[in-house]
Design a protein around this motif. Structure first.
Motif, mmCIF file in Angstrom:
data_model
loop_
_atom_site.group_PDB
_atom_site.id
_atom_site.type_symbol
_atom_site.label_atom_id
_atom_site.label_comp_id
_atom_site.label_asym_id
_atom_site.label_seq_id
_atom_site.Cartn_x
_atom_site.Cartn_y
_atom_site.Cartn_z
ATOM 1 N N SER A 1 24.080 -3.869 4.164
ATOM 2 C CA SER A 1 22.798 -4.417 4.673
ATOM 3 C C SER A 1 21.640 -3.694 4.172
ATOM 4 O O SER A 1 20.636 -4.215 3.909
ATOM 5 N N ILE A 2 21.888 -2.090 3.828
ATOM 6 C CA ILE A 2 20.676 -1.479 2.991
ATOM 7 C C ILE A 2 20.553 -2.284 1.627
ATOM 8 O O ILE A 2 19.449 -2.321 1.403
ATOM 9 N N ASP A 3 21.494 -2.479 1.016
ATOM 10 C CA ASP A 3 21.329 -3.264 -0.240
ATOM 11 C C ASP A 3 20.380 -4.658 -0.227
ATOM 12 O O ASP A 3 19.744 -4.977 -0.943
ATOM 13 N N ASN A 4 20.844 -5.510 0.881
ATOM 14 C CA ASN A 4 20.336 -6.630 1.174
ATOM 15 C C ASN A 4 18.942 -6.368 1.665
ATOM 16 O O ASN A 4 17.944 -7.119 1.058
ATOM 17 N N LEU B 1 12.130 -3.382 -2.689
ATOM 18 C CA LEU B 1 11.820 -1.994 -2.704
ATOM 19 C C LEU B 1 13.146 -1.288 -3.365
ATOM 20 O O LEU B 1 14.512 -1.815 -3.746
ATOM 21 N N GLU B 2 12.894 0.024 -3.880
ATOM 22 C CA GLU B 2 13.949 0.731 -4.490
ATOM 23 C C GLU B 2 14.669 1.865 -3.595
ATOM 24 O O GLU B 2 15.619 2.112 -3.554
ATOM 25 N N GLN B 3 13.909 2.031 -2.486
ATOM 26 C CA GLN B 3 14.046 3.019 -1.573
ATOM 27 C C GLN B 3 13.371 2.386 -0.272
ATOM 28 O O GLN B 3 12.159 2.191 -0.414
ATOM 29 N N ILE B 4 14.014 2.676 0.715
ATOM 30 C CA ILE B 4 13.527 2.363 2.178
ATOM 31 C C ILE B 4 13.094 3.606 2.895
ATOM 32 O O ILE B 4 14.078 4.407 2.613
ATOM 33 N N SER B 5 11.951 3.632 3.305
ATOM 34 C CA SER B 5 11.381 4.654 3.811
ATOM 35 C C SER B 5 11.793 5.237 5.040
ATOM 36 O O SER B 5 11.972 6.533 5.235
ATOM 37 N N LEU B 6 12.283 4.399 5.876
ATOM 38 C CA LEU B 6 13.146 4.529 7.210
ATOM 39 C C LEU B 6 13.982 3.612 7.650
ATOM 40 O O LEU B 6 13.485 2.482 7.702
ATOM 41 N N VAL B 7 15.112 3.864 8.083
ATOM 42 C CA VAL B 7 16.138 2.919 8.457
ATOM 43 C C VAL B 7 16.756 3.556 9.724
ATOM 44 O O VAL B 7 17.195 4.586 9.833
ATOM 45 N N LYS C 1 21.594 10.318 0.947
ATOM 46 C CA LYS C 1 21.839 11.387 -0.537
ATOM 47 C C LYS C 1 21.642 10.367 -1.700
ATOM 48 O O LYS C 1 21.380 11.124 -2.852
ATOM 49 N N GLU C 2 22.195 9.264 -1.571
ATOM 50 C CA GLU C 2 22.193 8.497 -2.884
ATOM 51 C C GLU C 2 20.645 8.020 -3.293
ATOM 52 O O GLU C 2 20.656 7.456 -4.217
ATOM 53 N N GLY C 3 19.772 8.177 -2.413
ATOM 54 C CA GLY C 3 18.215 8.063 -2.494
ATOM 55 C C GLY C 3 17.843 6.444 -2.152
ATOM 56 O O GLY C 3 16.862 6.162 -2.215
ATOM 57 N N LYS C 4 18.960 5.703 -1.511
ATOM 58 C CA LYS C 4 18.551 4.338 -0.855
ATOM 59 C C LYS C 4 17.654 4.353 0.274
ATOM 60 O O LYS C 4 17.039 3.651 0.470
ATOM 61 N N ILE C 5 17.727 5.648 0.956
ATOM 62 C CA ILE C 5 17.099 5.607 2.297
ATOM 63 C C ILE C 5 16.438 7.104 2.116
ATOM 64 O O ILE C 5 16.990 7.964 1.669
ATOM 65 N N LEU C 6 15.076 7.022 2.628
ATOM 66 C CA LEU C 6 14.332 8.309 2.555
ATOM 67 C C LEU C 6 14.498 9.156 3.859
ATOM 68 O O LEU C 6 14.932 10.264 3.827
ATOM 69 N N ASN D 1 0.873 -1.078 -0.021
ATOM 70 C CA ASN D 1 0.106 0.046 0.012
ATOM 71 C C ASN D 1 0.822 1.307 -0.086
ATOM 72 O O ASN D 1 1.972 1.229 0.569
ATOM 73 N N LYS D 2 0.263 2.224 -0.647
ATOM 74 C CA LYS D 2 1.108 3.437 -0.627
ATOM 75 C C LYS D 2 1.254 4.036 0.476
ATOM 76 O O LYS D 2 2.503 5.088 0.621
ATOM 77 N N ASP D 3 0.766 3.847 1.455
ATOM 78 C CA ASP D 3 0.936 4.711 2.835
ATOM 79 C C ASP D 3 1.673 3.678 3.849
ATOM 80 O O ASP D 3 1.849 4.004 4.951
ATOM 81 N N LEU D 4 1.951 2.714 3.360
ATOM 82 C CA LEU D 4 2.642 1.514 4.329
ATOM 83 C C LEU D 4 3.965 2.174 4.671
ATOM 84 O O LEU D 4 4.743 2.304 3.573
ATOM 85 N N VAL D 5 4.492 2.307 5.598
ATOM 86 C CA VAL D 5 5.775 2.524 6.262
ATOM 87 C C VAL D 5 6.553 1.376 6.430
ATOM 88 O O VAL D 5 6.204 0.834 7.639
ATOM 89 N N ILE D 6 7.359 0.842 5.823
ATOM 90 C CA ILE D 6 8.304 -0.455 6.113
ATOM 91 C C ILE D 6 9.677 0.392 6.861
ATOM 92 O O ILE D 6 10.347 0.907 6.068
ATOM 93 N N CYS D 7 9.855 0.074 8.132
ATOM 94 C CA CYS D 7 11.147 0.566 8.501
ATOM 95 C C CYS D 7 12.100 -0.595 9.083
ATOM 96 O O CYS D 7 11.794 -1.751 9.416
ATOM 97 N N THR D 8 13.239 -0.557 8.792
ATOM 98 C CA THR D 8 14.329 -1.619 9.007
ATOM 99 C C THR D 8 15.445 -1.048 9.804
ATOM 100 O O THR D 8 15.391 0.326 10.108
#
Length: 273
Positions: free
Chosen positions: A92-95, A102-108, A132-137, A61-68
């Motif tokens: 770890s982020i790439d994994n 995902l192409e970008q993780i909303s919160l890490v 900055k690279e866009g992998k993490i929001l 869902n568009k409003d779902l935040v997955i935090c790792t």
């Protein structure tokens, strides 16, 4: 109310769940009941919770935040070890991106581990570089001390903090999985002043090692469970607290979510402390 996935793994937070179908249904039911924040880590399992999330909920869902979380890993003997060099964090982020699809993780959250040989600012700088690279929001911090939180805020925007916090355990303690665990009470005022959500983990842990007579009394008053009162106390404690109780039972998931309906009075809160 959010949902923490750690309990979906096998014993000792390792391996596949005892009932994989139940685990998938829990994730689906959580989202169906309005949960839009799910907490995970690639070292839960390993990779077990991430794969379950993707299997149960993708496309998301568009409003779902997955935090790792990153900063730790597991050895085959199930021990927890620090994994926080800049290259470790990148791996770890790439994994996480791969397993969560995902192409970008909303919160890490960068989890601070005890006895680290890597300076805190070196690890956190790597997190901001990945942002900055866009992998993490958004970048958050976990198991953070008051001093390191203040330091981190001078380095960049800290979106969230994830520390152990519950009615019976508010300050630092020895983690049952090894090392020092920083408590939520030590950073809550900073979070509130800067509008940073505090995400308590192990929020129900305090009910395991010892009975909490005050919680039990309030639970009896409202004819609810002690776990529900623990969660209600957190929700009443501050509008900046986002509980993420975990469970491997659909019945307990429903019970936990019902805690949002409990209205504690000011007298209740004064009594609970």
């Amino acid at each position: 109310m959010g949902y923490g996935t750690m309990r979906l793994t096998g014993p000792h937070i390792w391996g596949e769940p005892a009932d994989r179908n139940e685990a998938l249904q829990i994730l689906q039911q959580a989202v169906a009941q309005g949960v839009n924040f799910i907490d995970t880590a690639d070292y839960y399992g390993e990779d077990v919770t991430n794969r379950l999330i993707a299997e149960a909920l993708y496309p998301y869902n568009k409003d779902l935040v997955i935090c790792t979380k990153v900063g730790a890993t597991r050895k085959p003997d199930k021990s927890w070890v620090t994994y926080n060099t800049p290259q470790n964090l990148r791996d770890s982020i790439d994994n996480n991106l791969r397993t969560l699809k995902l192409e970008q993780i909303s919160l890490v959250h960068f989890r601070v581990m005890p006895h680290s040989d890597v300076p805190f600012d070196e690890s956190l700088s790597a997190m901001f570089e990945l942002q900055k690279e866009g992998k993490i929001l958004h970048v958050g911090l976990s198991n953070i001390s008051r001093e390191d939180l203040q330091k981190g805020m001078t380095m960049g925007s800290i979106a969230t903090v994830e520390n152990m916090y519950g009615h019976g355990q508010r300050t630092s303690m020895d983690n049952p999985y090894g090392g020092l665990t920083n408590g939520g009470e030590e950073v809550l005022d900073i979070c509130e002043q800067n509008h940073i959500p505090l995400i308590p983990y192990f929020s129900l842990f305090n009910s395991l090692p010892k009975a909490d007579s005050k919680i039990a009394e309030i639970a009896k008053k409202y004819d609810v469970t002690e776990a529900q009162v623990n969660l209600a106390w957190l929700l009443h404690k501050s509008p900046w607290i986002l509980p993420i109780p975990g469970t491997s039972s659909q019945a307990h998931l429903k019970e936990n979510l019902l805690a949002v309906k409990i209205e504690l009075t000011q007298a209740d809160m004064d009594y609970l402390g």
